[in-house]
Write an enzyme that holds these catalytic residues in place. Structure first.
Site, PDB file in Angstrom:
ATOM      1  CG  HIS A  47      64.217  17.725  31.618  1.00  0.00           C
ATOM      2  ND1 HIS A  47      63.445  17.184  30.614  1.00  0.00           N
ATOM      3  CD2 HIS A  47      64.505  18.985  31.205  1.00  0.00           C
ATOM      4  CE1 HIS A  47      63.277  18.060  29.649  1.00  0.00           C
ATOM      5  NE2 HIS A  47      63.908  19.163  29.979  1.00  0.00           N
ATOM      6  CG  HIS A  95      67.947  19.796  26.387  1.00  0.00           C
ATOM      7  ND1 HIS A  95      67.620  18.592  26.982  1.00  0.00           N
ATOM      8  CD2 HIS A  95      67.029  20.688  26.843  1.00  0.00           C
ATOM      9  CE1 HIS A  95      66.550  18.744  27.758  1.00  0.00           C
ATOM     10  NE2 HIS A  95      66.182  20.008  27.686  1.00  0.00           N
ATOM     11  CG  HIS A 104      61.085  26.374  32.422  1.00  0.00           C
ATOM     12  ND1 HIS A 104      60.159  25.418  32.079  1.00  0.00           N
ATOM     13  CD2 HIS A 104      62.222  26.013  31.781  1.00  0.00           C
ATOM     14  CE1 HIS A 104      60.709  24.515  31.286  1.00  0.00           C
ATOM     15  NE2 HIS A 104      61.951  24.858  31.073  1.00  0.00           N
ATOM     16  CD  GLU A 125      61.422  21.408  28.621  1.00  0.00           C
ATOM     17  OE1 GLU A 125      62.573  21.504  28.177  1.00  0.00           O
ATOM     18  OE2 GLU A 125      61.166  21.445  29.840  1.00  0.00           O
TER      19      GLU A 125
END
Length: 291
Positions: free
Chosen positions: A12, A59, A193, A240
């Site tokens: 995402h 977020h 990441h 995540e």
């Protein structure tokens, strides 16, 4: 009754939405990503999917660190797309089926998941970045959304096993709904990441491939992993990936991978994978049970 016919795992990354809005589908740097979503979009259209249940994280758009729930579900007829600094997006609000959302919320609470319930709050790139690559949106979305937000930002986080069990409970909720709905569950985030600190820009393709294999064939191994394991292998933000386990938990014992696209061109390993629920019944063994 409502039934789950498949699952999607997708990154995402917010820049996906920015690139989409700026019409960069034919840009050589972005084409491999956008092309990777076309088979998934075609499958969703062919199957005439009514509902997408999104396991995503907010977020700090709707929730902030002074009040950040472990699990939250949206119940409402519509949810606006958040402006995260690049301006309002040319997308219609997400549509919701209140009866279905409320049924899932009640079922999850009765299944001993203590949920926060939100209404009419903006949805950020955790859901909105990949959505227009999956569903057409002119003049409106073809179906409704059930947004289920999972805390992967502020520790303590729910464990991988807890997220998986959330998926099991969501499946029970969906299959107890009397209306005939075709549902697909979507887990977002990741893969490897890290966007801050000494390992900024860190990726681990070998781990990404192992994670995808285990997710499909042996998810019990992923349930034993700690948050520190996920961070060590995939970078800080790759925690995540536990949201993908909610998607996997909502699928049956037998799944079949129909499509996978992996594209590492930025700091995030951008991935989309499509699974079909091959048996349409049953659950994976709870972790610790014997086969």
């Amino acid at each position: 009754m409502a039934r789950i016919i498949g699952g999607i795992g997708t990154s995402h990354v917010p820049t996906i939405g920015v690139a989409y809005d700026k019409g960069k589908q034919e840009d050589p740097a972005w084409t491999p990503l956008f092309e990777g979503y076309k088979p998934v979009a075609a499958w969703l259209a062919e199957k005439k999917v009514d509902v997408l249940v999104f396991f995503y994280n907010d977020h700090c758009t709707t929730f902030f660190f002074d009040l950040y729930p472990t699990f939250a579900i949206g119940v409402g007829e519509k949810f606006p797309i958040a402006d995260e600094g690049a301006g309002l997006r040319n997308l219609p609000p997400l549509r919701g089926n209140v009866d279905f959302q409320a049924h899932i919320a009640e079922s999850l609470v009765n299944d001993e998941f203590d949920l926060t319930v939100f209404q009419e709050k903006p949805i950020d790139h955790g859901c909105a970045a990949p959505l227009p690559l999956l569903w057409p949106h002119e003049p409106d979305w073809p179906g409704t959304i059930v947004p289920i937000a999972i805390n992967v930002l502020q520790y303590p986080l729910p464990t991988a096993l807890r997220c998986y069990r959330l998926g099991l409970a969501v499946r029970r909720a969906i299959e107890s709904y009397p209306e005939d709905l075709r549902v697909v569950v979507v887990g977002t985030g990741g893969l490897s990441h890290q966007i801050h600190g000494e390992r900024t820009g860190f990726n681990n393709t070998e781990w990404d491939m192992e994670f995808l294999d285990l997710l499909e064939n042996d998810p019990a191994k992923l349930l034993q992993m700690t948050h520190a394991d996920y961070v060590r292998l995939g970078g800080a933000e790759s925690v995540e990936q536990i949201m993908w386990l909610s998607m996997r938990g909502a699928l049956g014992n037998r799944i079949r991978k129909l499509h996978q696209n992996y594209y590492l061109a930025t700091t995030t390993a951008m991935t989309v994978v499509l699974y079909e629920d091959d048996d349409g019944q049953g659950e994976l063994l709870a972790f610790g049970e014997a086969a």
